[in-house]
Design an enzyme around this catalytic site. Structure first.
Site, mmCIF file in Angstrom:
data_model
loop_
_atom_site.group_PDB
_atom_site.id
_atom_site.type_symbol
_atom_site.label_atom_id
_atom_site.label_comp_id
_atom_site.label_asym_id
_atom_site.label_seq_id
_atom_site.Cartn_x
_atom_site.Cartn_y
_atom_site.Cartn_z
ATOM 1 N N CYS A 116 -14.672 -28.217 43.530
ATOM 2 C CA CYS A 116 -13.362 -28.796 43.223
ATOM 3 C C CYS A 116 -13.408 -29.683 41.981
ATOM 4 O O CYS A 116 -14.186 -30.641 41.928
ATOM 5 C CB CYS A 116 -12.904 -29.598 44.435
ATOM 6 N N TRP A 149 -11.683 -26.835 54.376
ATOM 7 C CA TRP A 149 -13.073 -26.985 53.931
ATOM 8 C C TRP A 149 -14.005 -27.148 55.131
ATOM 9 O O TRP A 149 -13.908 -28.133 55.856
ATOM 10 C CB TRP A 149 -13.230 -28.239 53.070
ATOM 11 N N ARG A 185 -1.931 -31.828 53.620
ATOM 12 C CA ARG A 185 -3.105 -31.035 53.225
ATOM 13 C C ARG A 185 -4.405 -31.799 53.456
ATOM 14 O O ARG A 185 -4.452 -33.008 53.365
ATOM 15 C CB ARG A 185 -2.994 -30.651 51.759
ATOM 16 N N PHE A 186 -5.445 -31.049 53.701
ATOM 17 C CA PHE A 186 -6.759 -31.631 53.981
ATOM 18 C C PHE A 186 -7.651 -31.406 52.761
ATOM 19 O O PHE A 186 -8.457 -30.473 52.733
ATOM 20 C CB PHE A 186 -7.355 -30.997 55.232
ATOM 21 N N THR A 187 -7.462 -32.257 51.780
ATOM 22 C CA THR A 187 -8.109 -32.023 50.489
ATOM 23 C C THR A 187 -9.360 -32.880 50.292
ATOM 24 O O THR A 187 -9.556 -33.892 50.957
ATOM 25 C CB THR A 187 -7.129 -32.361 49.350
ATOM 26 N N VAL A 188 -10.167 -32.436 49.360
ATOM 27 C CA VAL A 188 -11.248 -33.260 48.833
ATOM 28 C C VAL A 188 -10.868 -33.623 47.405
ATOM 29 O O VAL A 188 -10.129 -32.867 46.775
ATOM 30 C CB VAL A 188 -12.609 -32.510 48.832
ATOM 31 N N GLU A 203 -6.913 -39.348 46.470
ATOM 32 C CA GLU A 203 -6.419 -38.965 45.148
ATOM 33 C C GLU A 203 -7.498 -39.285 44.112
ATOM 34 O O GLU A 203 -7.854 -40.443 43.890
ATOM 35 C CB GLU A 203 -5.121 -39.728 44.864
ATOM 36 N N SER A 204 -7.998 -38.242 43.487
ATOM 37 C CA SER A 204 -9.159 -38.436 42.602
ATOM 38 C C SER A 204 -8.870 -39.390 41.446
ATOM 39 O O SER A 204 -9.754 -40.135 41.014
ATOM 40 C CB SER A 204 -9.634 -37.090 42.054
ATOM 41 N N TYR A 253 -4.045 -23.866 36.920
ATOM 42 C CA TYR A 253 -3.549 -23.528 38.264
ATOM 43 C C TYR A 253 -2.150 -22.932 38.201
ATOM 44 O O TYR A 253 -1.823 -22.013 38.949
ATOM 45 C CB TYR A 253 -3.553 -24.773 39.161
#
Ligand SMILES: N[C@@H](CCC(=O)N[C@@H](CS)C(=O)NCC(=O)O)C(=O)O
Length: 380
Positions: A116, A149, A185-188, A203-204, A253
């Site tokens: 990611c 993930w 959502r289950f984000t990294v 949030e990156s 994207y």
């Protein structure tokens, strides 16, 4: 058969879940979308009580923390006009002295995927700031399944690890441990507080800034001095994010996930116009802004390094590639990779290629991972 497709896209303030229905050979997607306000612009309102010039993470983040947690219940893929949509990140807390999450050695953990780009921003910053002993890391499997993930214990993949603290099967288990009502959502990446068992932030763009300053009292003066969002360059940095994010980071994207020809062509045009502009910006320079490494380099680099390897093929961004089409970007990208271990050590091409080609079956139904191209950045 109902299949939930999840992808790896975001904005500095957004995330993505795609849920689509495959009936026979037909794919129908339903989409929802929430816009997220831009974060961390120089002019962002700040709470004077909790915000300092050296710590741009503000209580306004905290106050937004729960506002969107239940807002997105279905996944977003594209709008009716074929353009990409994405909902915002839900957990926007910070780490600060006197706050809910105090800076402490060993208290926080990062859950990431090497695949990611957004998670890689956090990994690079952690390494750059010398936070390896302060904040732990767990790497998940690059092969997303219908639950998102998986940890290495669920899907053994070289380099993928189990959750060291819980019996989590997937990253989603962490989100639900933090908030059983969570339905987005289950984000990294996930910045996790082991003490409170809560997601601090997912949030990156925020995480990068948290790591930039929050632990400065816990690291060497040399590392504490490293500032990737320095006061005097903030206006310039913010202005660069304004066009680099939508056209490059998210642009690839928008092209790859476009739902029709028109949306795809518009996105690809944006991608290459922006790369042309970036090329000019980087001519004769080692860094995008000023004469020093900033968060713009980190945020742009994670897309650049994936470009030839996955975005050119998988996302159809194939007008030019970095290697042959953009000498200045190529030189900047390679130099960072070879001269700064934070970049090279945060990059795993096996995870990157496997993730994209495996996890988007609406784009690549066979899930075959192509043999090429060889990541040219690995050759000096
Ligand atoms: N807001 C996030 C977005 C991160 C994001 O979209 N991550 C992707 C992987 S690259 C993800 O975890 N997707 C899973 C999903 O959409 O369910 C950030 O920048 O940190």
């Amino acid at each position: 058969m109902s299949v939930r497709l999840v992808t790896c896209w975001l904005k500095n303030s957004t995330l993505t879940l795609m849920q689509s229905r495959i009936a026979g050979a037909r794919l129908h997607a339903t989409y929802t979308h929430l816009n997220s306000p831009p974060l961390f612009t120089s002019s962002s309102p700040r709470s004077s009580k909790t915000s300092t010039p050296s710590n741009p993470i503000t209580t306004s983040m905290a106050s937004r923390d729960t506002s969107n947690q239940t807002a997105v219940t279905t996944a977003a893929l594209t709008n009716p006009d074929g353009t990409l949509k994405r909902p915002p990140s839900a957990f926007r807390n910070t780490i600060e002295k006197g706050g809910t999450h105090e800076p402490e050695k060993g208290r926080y953990h990062l859950y990431v995927s090497y695949a990611c780009p957004w998670a890689t921003r956090a990994l690079i910053t952690r390494r750059l700031k010398g936070l390896e002993d302060i904040i732990g890391v767990t790497v998940v499997s690059p092969r997303m399944d219908s639950d998102g993930w998986p940890f290495g214990s669920t899907d053994p993949f070289p380099g993928a690890e189990p959750d060291p603290f819980h019996d989590s099967k997937h990253v989603r288990d962490l989100y639900l441990r933090s908030n059983p009502e969570y339905s987005s959502r289950f984000t990294v990446p996930v910045l996790w507080d082991k003490k409170t068992e809560k997601v601090v932030n997912n949030e990156s763009a925020d995480i990068v800034r948290i790591l930039n300053t929050a632990f400065n009292d816990h690291i060497s003066p040399e590392k504490a001095k490293i500032d990737i969002y320095p006061e005097h360059l903030r206006a310039e940095i913010d202005a660069l994010h304004e066009w680099i994010y939508p056209n490059i980071n998210n642009g690839v994207y928008r092209a790859g996930m476009a739902g029709n020809q028109q949306a795809y062509e518009a996105a690809v045009k944006d991608v290459f116009s922006a790369l042309d502009k970036l090329e000019k910006t980087l001519e004769g320079k080692d860094y995008i802004v000023g004469n020093q490494l900033t968060e713009v380099d980190i945020r742009t680099w994670v897309t650049a390094v994936r470009f030839d390897v996955v975005y050119h093929g998988h996302f159809k961004c194939n007008i030019r590639n970095i290697r042959h089409g953009y000498p200045a970007i190529n030189a900047w990208m390679k130099k960072l990779y070879w001269t700064n271990p934070a970049f090279k050590e945060s990059t795993d091409f096996d995870h990157i290629k496997t993730h994209y080609y495996y996890s988007h079956p609406h784009i690549n139904p066979t899930r075959i991972v192509p043999s090429g191209p060889h990541p040219h950045i690995q050759t000096l």
